[in-house]
Write an enzyme that holds these catalytic residues in place. Structure first.
Site, mmCIF file in Angstrom:
data_model
loop_
_atom_site.group_PDB
_atom_site.id
_atom_site.type_symbol
_atom_site.label_atom_id
_atom_site.label_comp_id
_atom_site.label_asym_id
_atom_site.label_seq_id
_atom_site.Cartn_x
_atom_site.Cartn_y
_atom_site.Cartn_z
ATOM 1 N N LYS A 129 -50.600 47.409 2.448
ATOM 2 C CA LYS A 129 -51.393 48.151 1.458
ATOM 3 C C LYS A 129 -52.880 48.015 1.772
ATOM 4 C CE LYS A 129 -47.970 46.077 -1.300
ATOM 5 N NZ LYS A 129 -47.700 44.737 -1.797
ATOM 6 N N LYS A 134 -56.019 35.379 5.967
ATOM 7 C CA LYS A 134 -57.088 35.919 5.113
ATOM 8 C C LYS A 134 -58.361 35.103 5.286
ATOM 9 C CE LYS A 134 -54.957 38.265 1.169
ATOM 10 N NZ LYS A 134 -54.787 39.573 1.519
ATOM 11 N N LYS A 161 -49.270 44.544 10.876
ATOM 12 C CA LYS A 161 -48.210 44.883 9.920
ATOM 13 C C LYS A 161 -48.629 46.079 9.060
ATOM 14 C CE LYS A 161 -47.979 42.399 6.278
ATOM 15 N NZ LYS A 161 -47.891 41.467 5.192
HETATM 16 P P1 TYM Z 1 -45.003 41.776 -0.982
HETATM 17 O O1 TYM Z 1 -45.249 42.477 -2.264
HETATM 18 O O2 TYM Z 1 -46.160 41.563 -0.061
HETATM 19 O O3 TYM Z 1 -43.882 42.535 -0.180
HETATM 20 C C1 TYM Z 1 -42.663 42.877 -0.799
HETATM 21 C C2 TYM Z 1 -41.542 42.830 0.227
HETATM 22 O O4 TYM Z 1 -41.798 43.779 1.263
HETATM 23 C C3 TYM Z 1 -41.747 43.122 2.531
HETATM 24 N N1 TYM Z 1 -42.739 43.767 3.421
HETATM 25 C C4 TYM Z 1 -42.433 44.282 4.612
HETATM 26 N N2 TYM Z 1 -41.271 44.376 5.281
HETATM 27 C C5 TYM Z 1 -41.303 44.984 6.494
HETATM 28 N N3 TYM Z 1 -42.428 45.503 7.045
HETATM 29 C C6 TYM Z 1 -43.622 45.430 6.404
HETATM 30 N N4 TYM Z 1 -44.719 45.940 6.946
HETATM 31 C C7 TYM Z 1 -43.655 44.797 5.117
HETATM 32 N N5 TYM Z 1 -44.643 44.563 4.219
HETATM 33 C C8 TYM Z 1 -44.058 43.927 3.186
HETATM 34 C C9 TYM Z 1 -42.131 41.688 2.236
HETATM 35 O O5 TYM Z 1 -41.677 40.811 3.245
HETATM 36 C C10 TYM Z 1 -41.441 41.460 0.903
HETATM 37 O O6 TYM Z 1 -40.080 41.116 1.073
HETATM 38 N N6 TYM Z 1 -44.731 36.983 -2.425
HETATM 39 C C11 TYM Z 1 -43.996 38.218 -2.304
HETATM 40 C C12 TYM Z 1 -43.423 38.688 -3.633
HETATM 41 C C13 TYM Z 1 -42.632 37.645 -4.308
HETATM 42 C C14 TYM Z 1 -41.298 37.245 -3.978
HETATM 43 C C15 TYM Z 1 -40.973 36.219 -4.910
HETATM 44 C C16 TYM Z 1 -40.370 37.669 -3.020
HETATM 45 C C17 TYM Z 1 -43.044 36.886 -5.360
HETATM 46 N N7 TYM Z 1 -42.059 36.035 -5.719
HETATM 47 C C18 TYM Z 1 -39.735 35.595 -4.874
HETATM 48 C C19 TYM Z 1 -39.128 37.025 -2.992
HETATM 49 C C20 TYM Z 1 -38.816 36.009 -3.905
HETATM 50 C C21 TYM Z 1 -44.926 39.288 -1.779
HETATM 51 O O7 TYM Z 1 -46.118 39.177 -1.880
HETATM 52 O O8 TYM Z 1 -44.276 40.381 -1.243
#
Ligand code: TYM
Length: 329
Positions: free
Chosen positions: A196, A111, A193
């Site tokens: 959103k 970012k 990737k």
């Molecule tokens: P977030 O909200 O960005 O994404 C949620 C989950 O989706 C997976 N993901 C993907 N997997 C495959 N291809 C993609 N293009 C793709 N985009 C997103 C992410 O790897 C994730 O597993 N920080 C985390 C949320 C979080 C969390 C936690 C996760 C907060 N606390 C504790 C596990 C444990 C996040 O921003 O995910």
């Protein structure tokens, strides 16, 4: 029973990458593991949010957890801010995380490299909060997509550091990254990737709530190549390989079987098969989602989930604060 924990940060609507890389594994694993799945609304505000949109996305996220098959009788489902211990342990973990470690986190670095202005302190330190989310429940496994693996590894490092310093405080968790579909790429630019915040509008990203004709159109216009062979080769055929990952994740077919099935056929036929698999999946989710919105299951789920989670989290926070010497009673 081993414990699994994961969360999603609905800074926008949930998309197919979230489903394939993470959410479907929460659902599959709830039979075999004690599953804790929360909605990371603290993490959401690390980037600017419109309050009305955020409220809607949070509600949709719970509805989608349930619509995808998470069962509140088997899994603990809750909103992160309903368990305030996350933020408190988050601060404690932050104080045990080195700046050098945070500086190495690629999400923040990316970012920054893009020249995004006014990045917040919360965004910089969010891996520490994420570590707290995991450690406060002594999770054994954390199902995440590829992009979150580095954060789970940081969580392990801090847990080990604190265990060495204060005695056995935390279970050291392991990331559970799926073999296929851990990084679903944008349909319009398969070098990036699926996300959103796709900069090419939303053509590259399929949302779980996209109307089916729109989702089909996105797949049919996905960027491919001029080789004309359905072959798994992410380096030279990133677009086709991405569509193969999507198809394989949703149908369970191996890459070999997909290659054989489409031998001598054009990309049009292949894309149609991918679109059918995606639309079948979305249709099931959306039907269930509409039923859920009309019921009161969301509020009940969150209330009961938070109660269960709070009982676990408050115990752990107390144990940590005592070990550190922060309690005087
Ligand atoms: P977030 O909200 O960005 O994404 C949620 C989950 O989706 C997976 N993901 C993907 N997997 C495959 N291809 C993609 N293009 C793709 N985009 C997103 C992410 O790897 C994730 O597993 N920080 C985390 C949320 C979080 C969390 C936690 C996760 C907060 N606390 C504790 C596990 C444990 C996040 O921003 O995910």
């Amino acid at each position: 029973m081993k414990r699994m924990l994961s969360g999603i940060k609905p800074t926008g609507q949930l998309h197919l990458g979230n489903y394939i890389g993470a959410l479907r594994h929460f659902v599959e694993n709830q039979e075999e593991y004690e599953m804790i799945a929360f909605i990371a609304n603290l993490h959401c505000i690390t980037v600017p949010q419109d309050p009305d949109e955020l409220r809607k996305n949070l509600r949709d996220c719970v509805a989608l957890y349930l619509a995808c098959g998470l069962d509140p009788k088997k899994s603990t489902i809750f909103l992160q801010t309903d368990v305030m211990e996350h933020a408190q342990l988050g601060f404690i973990i932050n104080c045990h995380t080195y700046l050098g470690e945070l500086n190495r986190m690629t999400q923040f670095k990316d970012k920054q490299a893009k020249g995004e202005k006014n990045l917040s302190g919360g965004l910089y330190t969010y891996p520490a909060l994420m570590a707290a989310d995991i450690l406060i429940y002594d999770a054994d496994y954390v199902p995440v997509g590829e992009d979150q693996k580095q954060h789970v590894e940081l969580c392990r490092d801090v847990a080990i550091r604190m265990n060495n310093r204060y005695g056995e405080l935390f279970r050291v968790p392991e990331p559970a990254v799926p073999k296929v579909g851990a990084r679903i790429m944008s349909l319009s630019d398969p070098s990036k990737k699926m996300s959103k915040s796709d900069t090419l509008g939303d053509k590259g990203c399929i949302y779980l709530l996209d109307p089916l004709p729109k989702a089909r159109k996105k797949i049919m216009s996905a960027k491919t190549d001029s080789l004309g062979i359905v072959h798994f080769d992410p380096e030279n055929q990133p677009g086709i390989s991405n569509l193969m990952q999507i198809l394989s994740s949703l149908t369970g077919e191996s890459m070999d079987a997909i290659e054989k099935e489409f031998e001598g056929k054009g990309y049009g036929d292949f894309k149609k098969a991918v679109a059918n698999a995606v639309c079948d999946t979305l249709e099931k989710i959306q039907t269930r989602y509409n039923e859920i919105l009309e019921s009161d299951i969301i509020d009940t789920t969150l209330r009961e989930g938070a109660e269960k989670a709070r009982a676990m989290a408050s115990k752990k926070l107390d144990q940590v604060q005592r070990a550190i010497g922060m309690e005087i009673r």
